[in-house]
Motif scaffolding. Structure first.
Motif, PDB file in Angstrom:
ATOM      1  N   TRP A 154       0.832  -1.200   0.000  1.00 47.83           N
ATOM      2  CA  TRP A 154       0.000   0.000   0.000  1.00 47.83           C
ATOM      3  C   TRP A 154       0.869   1.254   0.000  1.00 47.83           C
ATOM      4  O   TRP A 154       0.522   2.253  -0.623  1.00 47.83           O
ATOM      5  CB  TRP A 154      -0.950   0.011   1.198  1.00 47.83           C
ATOM      6  CG  TRP A 154      -2.191  -0.758   0.884  1.00 47.83           C
ATOM      7  CD1 TRP A 154      -2.520  -2.013   1.326  1.00 47.83           C
ATOM      8  CD2 TRP A 154      -3.242  -0.340   0.016  1.00 47.83           C
ATOM      9  NE1 TRP A 154      -3.724  -2.398   0.785  1.00 47.83           N
ATOM     10  CE2 TRP A 154      -4.191  -1.378  -0.016  1.00 47.83           C
ATOM     11  CE3 TRP A 154      -3.481   0.806  -0.725  1.00 47.83           C
ATOM     12  CZ2 TRP A 154      -5.360  -1.292  -0.770  1.00 47.83           C
ATOM     13  CZ3 TRP A 154      -4.643   0.892  -1.469  1.00 47.83           C
ATOM     14  CH2 TRP A 154      -5.570  -0.145  -1.489  1.00 47.83           C
ATOM     15  N   GLU A 155       1.980   1.220   0.695  1.00 47.64           N
ATOM     16  CA  GLU A 155       2.882   2.378   0.728  1.00 47.64           C
ATOM     17  C   GLU A 155       3.323   2.734  -0.699  1.00 47.64           C
ATOM     18  O   GLU A 155       3.295   3.893  -1.099  1.00 47.64           O
ATOM     19  CB  GLU A 155       4.084   2.093   1.630  1.00 47.64           C
ATOM     20  CG  GLU A 155       4.944   3.295   1.904  1.00 47.64           C
ATOM     21  CD  GLU A 155       4.233   4.406   2.682  1.00 47.64           C
ATOM     22  OE1 GLU A 155       4.600   5.585   2.462  1.00 47.64           O
ATOM     23  OE2 GLU A 155       3.326   4.128   3.478  1.00 47.64           O
TER      24      GLU A 155
ATOM     25  N   LEU B 146       0.210   4.127  -2.658  1.00 48.17           N
ATOM     26  CA  LEU B 146      -0.166   5.478  -2.242  1.00 48.17           C
ATOM     27  C   LEU B 146       0.860   6.510  -2.707  1.00 48.17           C
ATOM     28  O   LEU B 146       0.498   7.624  -3.096  1.00 48.17           O
ATOM     29  CB  LEU B 146      -0.361   5.527  -0.721  1.00 48.17           C
ATOM     30  CG  LEU B 146      -1.533   4.686  -0.202  1.00 48.17           C
ATOM     31  CD1 LEU B 146      -1.510   4.633   1.321  1.00 48.17           C
ATOM     32  CD2 LEU B 146      -2.860   5.207  -0.723  1.00 48.17           C
ATOM     33  N   GLU B 147       2.120   6.134  -2.680  1.00 52.53           N
ATOM     34  CA  GLU B 147       3.185   7.016  -3.190  1.00 52.53           C
ATOM     35  C   GLU B 147       2.947   7.293  -4.676  1.00 52.53           C
ATOM     36  O   GLU B 147       2.989   8.445  -5.117  1.00 52.53           O
ATOM     37  CB  GLU B 147       4.550   6.358  -2.974  1.00 52.53           C
ATOM     38  CG  GLU B 147       5.718   7.153  -3.522  1.00 52.53           C
ATOM     39  CD  GLU B 147       6.047   8.381  -2.690  1.00 52.53           C
ATOM     40  OE1 GLU B 147       6.580   9.348  -3.286  1.00 52.53           O
ATOM     41  OE2 GLU B 147       5.784   8.395  -1.482  1.00 52.53           O
TER      42      GLU B 147
ATOM     43  N   VAL C 218      -0.503  10.403  -2.901  1.00 52.79           N
ATOM     44  CA  VAL C 218      -1.094  10.668  -1.580  1.00 52.79           C
ATOM     45  C   VAL C 218       0.034  11.116  -0.651  1.00 52.79           C
ATOM     46  O   VAL C 218       1.022  10.394  -0.471  1.00 52.79           O
ATOM     47  CB  VAL C 218      -1.803   9.413  -1.021  1.00 52.79           C
ATOM     48  CG1 VAL C 218      -2.308   9.664   0.387  1.00 52.79           C
ATOM     49  CG2 VAL C 218      -2.933   8.976  -1.957  1.00 52.79           C
TER      50      VAL C 218
ATOM     51  N   PRO D 169       2.244  11.873   2.715  1.00 53.41           N
ATOM     52  CA  PRO D 169       2.437  11.026   3.901  1.00 53.41           C
ATOM     53  C   PRO D 169       1.372  11.236   4.983  1.00 53.41           C
ATOM     54  O   PRO D 169       0.912  10.269   5.587  1.00 53.41           O
ATOM     55  CB  PRO D 169       3.827  11.413   4.407  1.00 53.41           C
ATOM     56  CG  PRO D 169       4.542  11.874   3.184  1.00 53.41           C
ATOM     57  CD  PRO D 169       3.486  12.552   2.338  1.00 53.41           C
TER      58      PRO D 169
ATOM     59  N   ARG E 194      -1.872   9.083   4.426  1.00 52.60           N
ATOM     60  CA  ARG E 194      -1.759   7.651   4.155  1.00 52.60           C
ATOM     61  C   ARG E 194      -2.410   6.765   5.204  1.00 52.60           C
ATOM     62  O   ARG E 194      -2.434   5.549   5.047  1.00 52.60           O
ATOM     63  CB  ARG E 194      -0.301   7.277   3.930  1.00 52.60           C
ATOM     64  CG  ARG E 194       0.206   7.936   2.660  1.00 52.60           C
ATOM     65  CD  ARG E 194       1.591   7.563   2.299  1.00 52.60           C
ATOM     66  NE  ARG E 194       2.016   8.384   1.158  1.00 52.60           N
ATOM     67  CZ  ARG E 194       3.228   8.448   0.709  1.00 52.60           C
ATOM     68  NH1 ARG E 194       4.186   7.738   1.283  1.00 52.60           N
ATOM     69  NH2 ARG E 194       3.517   9.220  -0.319  1.00 52.60           N
ATOM     70  N   ASN E 195      -2.910   7.369   6.272  1.00 50.28           N
ATOM     71  CA  ASN E 195      -3.692   6.601   7.241  1.00 50.28           C
ATOM     72  C   ASN E 195      -5.119   7.155   7.289  1.00 50.28           C
ATOM     73  O   ASN E 195      -5.762   7.158   8.321  1.00 50.28           O
ATOM     74  CB  ASN E 195      -3.046   6.631   8.632  1.00 50.28           C
ATOM     75  CG  ASN E 195      -3.728   5.681   9.607  1.00 50.28           C
ATOM     76  OD1 ASN E 195      -4.371   4.705   9.211  1.00 50.28           O
ATOM     77  ND2 ASN E 195      -3.604   5.959  10.886  1.00 50.28           N
TER      78      ASN E 195
ATOM     79  N   SER F 279      -8.476   2.346   5.642  1.00 49.31           N
ATOM     80  CA  SER F 279      -7.911   1.005   5.616  1.00 49.31           C
ATOM     81  C   SER F 279      -9.051   0.018   5.385  1.00 49.31           C
ATOM     82  O   SER F 279     -10.163   0.239   5.877  1.00 49.31           O
ATOM     83  CB  SER F 279      -7.193   0.693   6.937  1.00 49.31           C
ATOM     84  OG  SER F 279      -6.484  -0.520   6.855  1.00 49.31           O
TER      85      SER F 279
END
Length: 145
Positions: free
Chosen positions: A39-40, A43-44, A48, A50, A53-54, A57
């Motif tokens: 997902w990191e 999202l990068e 998105v 930092p 990014r939460n 979910s």
């Protein structure tokens, strides 16, 4: 007409609450979109930042039969008792002390993962089989049934 159901949780920490419910229900984090290993990474690539990014979910049932769970960040905290809650069927088919012992064991396991035990209701035959009211790490009530 058949419909799919998704259960959505408003929360402050989507990743943290998703981790709790994955443990509680045996779910897993939804896989990232095709072409991404994490997902990191996805999202990068989507741009998105930092700090975003939460914001959400998702969890899925590894067997594919239970509803998807979605966790979304909201600015406000929990204000009152839930009007709808989950019953986690932790002791299906059991009765009496065997049932309550199984519920107690599950309550202890979930407390170790951040849940709070709120109240125990003793069996009251013929219809009351007993249950334990719990709260997840953000205070959402659920029952061990």
């Amino acid at each position: 007409m058949a419909r799919d159901v998704q259960i959505t949780f408003d929360c402050a920490d989507p990743a943290g609450l998703a981790a709790f419910w994955a443990e509680a229900l045996g779910y897993q984090l939804q896989a990232p979109p095709g072409g991404y290993e994490s997902w990191e990474q996805a999202l990068e690539a989507m741009g998105v930042p930092p700090e975003g990014r939460n914001d959400a979910s998702g969890l899925v049932d590894p067997e594919g039969s239970r509803p998807r769970l979605f966790f979304q960040r909201v600015p406000e905290g929990k204000q009152a008792k839930n009007r709808v809650h989950l019953d986690v069927r932790a002791a299906p088919g059991t009765e009496g002390e065997t049932r309550m012992a199984a519920l107690e064991a599950e309550a202890e396991r979930l407390v170790a993962h951040g849940a709070t035990r709120l109240r125990r209701f003793e069996p009251e035959p013929p219809l009351g089989t007993g249950h334990i009211v719990m709260a997840d790490p953000e205070g959402n009530e659920f029952c061990l049934d």
